[in-house]
Structure formats: C-alpha cells, structure tokens
Write a protein that holds these residues in place. Structure first.
Motif, PDB file in Angstrom:
ATOM      1  N   PRO A 152       0.873  -1.333   0.012  1.00 24.89           N
ATOM      2  CA  PRO A 152      -0.111   0.041   0.285  1.00 24.89           C
ATOM      3  C   PRO A 152       0.823   1.051  -0.025  1.00 24.89           C
ATOM      4  N   PRO A 153       0.416   2.398  -0.448  1.00 28.21           N
ATOM      5  CA  PRO A 153       1.328   3.561  -0.497  1.00 28.21           C
ATOM      6  C   PRO A 153       1.248   4.179   0.637  1.00 28.21           C
ATOM      7  N   GLN A 154       1.728   5.556   0.909  1.00 27.78           N
ATOM      8  CA  GLN A 154       2.216   6.184   1.854  1.00 27.78           C
ATOM      9  C   GLN A 154       0.480   6.806   2.221  1.00 27.78           C
ATOM     10  N   ARG A 155       0.224   7.378   3.557  1.00 28.04           N
ATOM     11  CA  ARG A 155      -1.059   8.223   3.738  1.00 28.04           C
ATOM     12  C   ARG A 155      -2.224   7.307   3.769  1.00 28.04           C
ATOM     13  N   ILE A 156      -1.819   5.884   4.112  1.00 32.40           N
ATOM     14  CA  ILE A 156      -3.171   4.997   4.414  1.00 32.40           C
ATOM     15  C   ILE A 156      -3.315   5.027   6.135  1.00 32.40           C
ATOM     16  N   VAL A 157      -4.550   4.861   6.322  1.00 29.51           N
ATOM     17  CA  VAL A 157      -5.091   5.060   7.606  1.00 29.51           C
ATOM     18  C   VAL A 157      -5.534   3.531   7.929  1.00 29.51           C
ATOM     19  N   PHE A 158      -4.946   3.034   9.027  1.00 33.96           N
ATOM     20  CA  PHE A 158      -5.036   1.789   9.498  1.00 33.96           C
ATOM     21  C   PHE A 158      -5.670   1.789  10.911  1.00 33.96           C
ATOM     22  N   PRO A 159      -6.805   0.859  11.009  1.00 28.24           N
ATOM     23  CA  PRO A 159      -7.329   0.838  12.461  1.00 28.24           C
ATOM     24  C   PRO A 159      -6.100   0.394  13.286  1.00 28.24           C
TER      25      PRO A 159
END
Length: 223
Positions: A152-159
C-alpha cells in the motif's frame, strides 16, 4: 501477503453510524470500517453465486485481512433532522418519531487496501469489483477499479488499538472481526446466538488544519 486495491467512487452520500452510538442520534463514520468492507464482499459472493456456502468460503479468506483506507483530501459531513417511524413498544404498528443522521460526502475517490494471504482465490477480486453499496443500501458505491499491488502507498489509515493511537489524531471507533469470528456469527439468519464476533479498533485520522464548521455541517481536511 499481497494487497487488493479497490478504487471506490461514491456518487452520493455515505452514511454509516459510529459503532455503539444511538440510532436516534446517528453520527456518521467518515471512513469505511473494516467489517463493512468485508461484509460487502461476502454479501456479493452470496448474491452472485446464489449460494450461502460461497459467502462462508469467501469469509474464511478475508476475515483476518488487514484493511487500510486512503481517504480523499476533504470529507464534508452534513447533519440532517429526519422524521421516522419506529415500532410501538409492546404493541403492533409504528409511531412517528424523529432523529438526527449524518451523511459524509467525499471530495474524491476512496481507496481501500486489503492485505490478503497469497493463496486467496481470484473470486475475492471478482466479488469486490461488483460491490454496489457499503453498509446500508442507501450508501451507493461504484468500484471503479480493482487490482493487486505489492504494497500500500503512503498516507494510509489503518485501524489500531487504543494504546497505539498517535497523538494529535482525530479518532473514530470501528469494528473489525475478531480472530475467532465464525460465519454463523455474522449470518443474520443463523438460529445460533451471534456472541461477539467483532472487536473495536480506532481509525486515527490526521488533519492538515482545523475543521471548518457550520450549524449543521463540517469539513475535515485530511493530511
């Protein structure tokens, strides 16, 4: 592990109540919850195959998938006053009532990333492509593209768990499946008690500046 990327377009508003919040005062979750995405794929597996067993098979592959969201730069949330009918207590029929419901509108497409085992069948990609809504049927969605990516790229929101929340984040509770959740627990037609198939996590949303707010609306600027 490989990652399934979904590029999702919402032609209208998206509304899904924050877990455990009152249904009368339904504040909206501005990001799609992991369990909502997984249930949408399971639902499509059942609808397209005509077999509940197919939904159960697919659930076995995606239950533990790690889910991340790449939100658009801006998320507008509108709060509306609605009239509704609710079932009368200890009587037949309905009575008039009212409530508040929030709707989210995204400035662009939402990207979903699912970390899946290498042996996941291609049917998961096929069913994901045909998702038409998330959560409730009034949250219409169009999956523009589905593809496999290495990372996945940067700026991903993971729980994350509550102890892992970065300081300065806006946090939203979301539900994901527990590692022991079974298909029978999420099947609303199962005669068995559902127990607790979900666990609560939190989306830490980082904003580039303070939200702009009006009397019944606000805009979140995602960093």
């Amino acid at each position: 592990m490989r990652w399934l990327k979904l590029v999702v377009h919402f032609p209208s508003f998206y509304s899904y109540r924050i877990p455990e919040y009152s249904s009368q005062y339904a504040l909206a979750l501005p990001l799609i919850a992991p369990s909502t995405i997984k249930l949408a794929i399971v639902s499509m597996a059942i609808r397209m195959s005509g077999k509940v067993s197919e939904g159960k098979r697919i659930f076995g592959y995606i239950r533990d998938a790690k889910v991340g969201i790449k939100p658009p730069k801006e998320i507008a949330i509108n709060s509306v006053f609605v009239k509704r009918l609710k079932k009368k207590k200890d009587q037949s029929g309905f009575q008039q009532s009212f409530g508040v419901r929030e709707y989210a509108h995204f400035s662009g497409d939402v990207e979903v990333y699912m970390g899946l085992p290498d042996d996941v069948p291609e049917e998961v990609k096929h069913y994901a492509k045909h998702i038409r809504y998330f959560g409730t049927s009034d949250s219409l969605a169009y999956v523009k593209r589905v593809e496999w990516v290495n990372e996945p790229p940067q700026r991903i929101v993971f729980p994350v768990g509550i102890s892992e929340i970065p300081s300065g984040s806006y946090i939203y509770p979301v539900k994901d499946f527990s590692p022991k959740a079974t298909f029978e627990q999420i099947n609303p037609y199962s005669p068995k008690s559902p127990g607790k198939p979900y666990e609560t996590k939190y989306y830490p949303l980082r904003l580039s500046k303070r939200p702009v707010e009006g009397s019944n609306w606000k805009v979140l600027f995602v960093s």
